[in-house]
Write a protein that holds these residues in place. Sequence first.
Motif, PDB file in Angstrom:
ATOM      1  N   ILE A  67       0.848  -1.193   0.000  1.00 12.29           N
ATOM      2  CA  ILE A  67       0.000   0.000   0.000  1.00 12.29           C
ATOM      3  C   ILE A  67       0.882   1.241   0.000  1.00 12.29           C
ATOM      4  O   ILE A  67       1.735   1.396   0.874  1.00 12.29           O
ATOM      5  N   ASN A  68       0.693   2.112  -0.976  1.00 15.41           N
ATOM      6  CA  ASN A  68       1.425   3.377  -1.012  1.00 15.41           C
ATOM      7  C   ASN A  68       0.677   4.448  -0.230  1.00 15.41           C
ATOM      8  O   ASN A  68      -0.510   4.701  -0.487  1.00 15.41           O
ATOM      9  N   ALA A  69       1.373   5.051   0.725  1.00 13.84           N
ATOM     10  CA  ALA A  69       0.787   6.107   1.542  1.00 13.84           C
ATOM     11  C   ALA A  69       1.681   7.338   1.514  1.00 13.84           C
ATOM     12  O   ALA A  69       2.871   7.269   1.171  1.00 13.84           O
ATOM     13  N   TYR A  70       1.104   8.465   1.899  1.00 10.67           N
ATOM     14  CA  TYR A  70       1.780   9.761   1.896  1.00 10.67           C
ATOM     15  C   TYR A  70       1.295  10.498   3.137  1.00 10.67           C
ATOM     16  O   TYR A  70       0.148  10.288   3.571  1.00 10.67           O
ATOM     17  N   PRO A  71       2.121  11.324   3.763  1.00 12.09           N
ATOM     18  CA  PRO A  71       1.675  11.993   4.986  1.00 12.09           C
ATOM     19  C   PRO A  71       0.330  12.702   4.876  1.00 12.09           C
ATOM     20  O   PRO A  71      -0.440  12.725   5.843  1.00 12.09           O
ATOM     21  N   LEU A  72       0.008  13.263   3.711  1.00  8.75           N
ATOM     22  CA  LEU A  72      -1.270  13.950   3.567  1.00  8.75           C
ATOM     23  C   LEU A  72      -2.452  12.992   3.502  1.00  8.75           C
ATOM     24  O   LEU A  72      -3.610  13.423   3.456  1.00  8.75           O
ATOM     25  N   ASP A  73      -2.175  11.672   3.518  1.00 11.36           N
ATOM     26  CA  ASP A  73      -3.240  10.681   3.648  1.00 11.36           C
ATOM     27  C   ASP A  73      -3.745  10.567   5.084  1.00 11.36           C
ATOM     28  O   ASP A  73      -4.695   9.811   5.346  1.00 11.36           O
ATOM     29  N   LEU A  74      -3.127  11.280   6.004  1.00 13.97           N
ATOM     30  CA  LEU A  74      -3.426  11.128   7.426  1.00 13.97           C
ATOM     31  C   LEU A  74      -4.916  11.169   7.768  1.00 13.97           C
ATOM     32  O   LEU A  74      -5.388  10.317   8.530  1.00 13.97           O
ATOM     33  N   PRO A  75      -5.721  12.116   7.246  1.00  7.03           N
ATOM     34  CA  PRO A  75      -7.120  12.183   7.690  1.00  7.03           C
ATOM     35  C   PRO A  75      -7.933  10.929   7.401  1.00  7.03           C
ATOM     36  O   PRO A  75      -8.883  10.627   8.125  1.00  7.03           O
ATOM     37  N   HIS A  76      -7.584  10.196   6.345  1.00  9.19           N
ATOM     38  CA  HIS A  76      -8.380   9.010   6.021  1.00  9.19           C
ATOM     39  C   HIS A  76      -7.668   7.699   6.341  1.00  9.19           C
ATOM     40  O   HIS A  76      -8.313   6.646   6.410  1.00  9.19           O
ATOM     41  N   LEU A  77      -6.357   7.717   6.554  1.00 11.44           N
ATOM     42  CA  LEU A  77      -5.594   6.474   6.643  1.00 11.44           C
ATOM     43  C   LEU A  77      -6.074   5.514   7.732  1.00 11.44           C
ATOM     44  O   LEU A  77      -6.194   4.308   7.475  1.00 11.44           O
ATOM     45  N   PRO A  78      -6.364   5.959   8.954  1.00  8.34           N
ATOM     46  CA  PRO A  78      -6.804   4.983   9.963  1.00  8.34           C
ATOM     47  C   PRO A  78      -8.041   4.207   9.533  1.00  8.34           C
ATOM     48  O   PRO A  78      -8.169   3.010   9.818  1.00  8.34           O
ATOM     49  N   HIS A  79      -8.964   4.870   8.844  1.00  5.56           N
ATOM     50  CA  HIS A  79     -10.208   4.215   8.417  1.00  5.56           C
ATOM     51  C   HIS A  79      -9.981   3.351   7.181  1.00  5.56           C
ATOM     52  O   HIS A  79     -10.442   2.209   7.116  1.00  5.56           O
ATOM     53  N   SER A  80      -9.265   3.902   6.198  1.00  2.25           N
ATOM     54  CA  SER A  80      -9.086   3.154   4.949  1.00  2.25           C
ATOM     55  C   SER A  80      -8.168   1.950   5.150  1.00  2.25           C
ATOM     56  O   SER A  80      -8.406   0.876   4.574  1.00  2.25           O
ATOM     57  N   LEU A  81      -7.137   2.077   5.971  1.00  2.00           N
ATOM     58  CA  LEU A  81      -6.224   0.955   6.192  1.00  2.00           C
ATOM     59  C   LEU A  81      -6.925  -0.177   6.943  1.00  2.00           C
ATOM     60  O   LEU A  81      -6.759  -1.360   6.592  1.00  2.00           O
ATOM     61  N   ALA A  82      -7.714   0.159   7.950  1.00  2.00           N
ATOM     62  CA  ALA A  82      -8.460  -0.881   8.663  1.00  2.00           C
ATOM     63  C   ALA A  82      -9.414  -1.593   7.707  1.00  2.00           C
ATOM     64  O   ALA A  82      -9.565  -2.827   7.766  1.00  2.00           O
ATOM     65  N   HIS A  83     -10.038  -0.839   6.821  1.00  2.00           N
ATOM     66  CA  HIS A  83     -10.939  -1.422   5.815  1.00  2.00           C
ATOM     67  C   HIS A  83     -10.171  -2.323   4.859  1.00  2.00           C
ATOM     68  O   HIS A  83     -10.625  -3.437   4.524  1.00  2.00           O
ATOM     69  N   GLN A  84      -9.023  -1.893   4.390  1.00  2.00           N
ATOM     70  CA  GLN A  84      -8.228  -2.704   3.462  1.00  2.00           C
ATOM     71  C   GLN A  84      -7.753  -3.993   4.118  1.00  2.00           C
ATOM     72  O   GLN A  84      -7.692  -5.050   3.466  1.00  2.00           O
ATOM     73  N   MET A  85      -7.452  -3.931   5.413  1.00  2.00           N
ATOM     74  CA  MET A  85      -7.050  -5.150   6.114  1.00  2.00           C
ATOM     75  C   MET A  85      -8.234  -6.097   6.285  1.00  2.00           C
ATOM     76  O   MET A  85      -8.079  -7.317   6.182  1.00  2.00           O
TER      77      MET A  85
END
Length: 354
Positions: free
Chosen positions: A16-34
């Motif tokens: 998964i490619n992430a970027y610091p500006l992904d911060l607002p959605h990352l906790p939700h989207s990463l849990a969903h992807q897992m």
Amino acid sequence: MTSCSGTARQGVTMQINAYPLDLPHLPHSLAHQMRTFGGQVDRTIVTVDVRMSQSGRYKGDTRGERYAESLKKIRALYTEFEALYDNLSFVEVDYGKDAKTAVSRYFFDRDAIPDKAWDGGPFYCYFDGLKSAGEGYVLHMDADMIFGGQSQSWIAEAIDLLRRREDLLFVSPLAGPPHPEGLKGGHVNAGDFYKTEMIGGRPAYRFRSVSTRIFLTDMARFKTRIGALPLDRPDASQRLRAFLLGNPPEALSAEMVLSNALDAHGLGNLHLRGSGDGMYSLHPPYHFPAFHEALPGIIERIERGDIPDAQRGDYDINNSMFDMSPASSQHRWHRRARRRLKDIGAYWSARVQA
């Protein structure tokens, strides 16, 4: 700690490619992807690009202050998520000389490639991420991707298809929720770029291009069939804009480089729904506070299949799923042009003062 590897196939990495500006959605989207894919893979690597872009939406603001604050906070998520999943790890993109040389030689057979694309978008980080996944099958995605259908056999079906089909280099989830009339949204006028075929009694779509948003590939086949990628050069207008914005002028986007190579070698990217409820992808075209606030509810609706008819067939989340109009109005050409002028002014002002 949650184990997600009970039903995994050997040699499959989710990258998964992430970027610091992904911060607002990352906790939700990463849990969903897992939840979606974690049980179908052996391991998950979240590759975090820690090099700020010189310009555009990838920078975040004129002085980059939002980027710096986001980087600090996103690093705090590493241990939190690694404690939750025993097959997940965070890796920051390695921009060291030795690493860059190794990545450049592996994919391009040259000593160096640019850090960013001509427009300031991600470039090197995509290839560093793929190389960090190692050999075997790699399911690559961007950090903001959302998936519906939730089939827990999709990866096994996609790998089986790759093994049987020498004409394919990539397999991707269906682009958007299934529609009885096929692909809609951005694909309405793209009929010349894909062919429809039936897989398991359902339509699938063979494209001559691939999106860096989501794909599954066999890295051994990638190396055997593609070899060294060409470093496709932007056109004169793009190179001029790159110069004005302080971006490297040498390369098109990673997506275009991969798509051009795919087409040149006569290979395909098959968008596959799969059996049962299948798998499809959705992408948020804009990120803004109201969307991030609503994201947990949006993900929950998508996971349980609550999809408006007007969203079916469209790979971008549209206004029927969530009102994107407050953000889309900010992306009109004159407003984008104004922001680019500010970026140009900031870049050249800093050059003069240096």
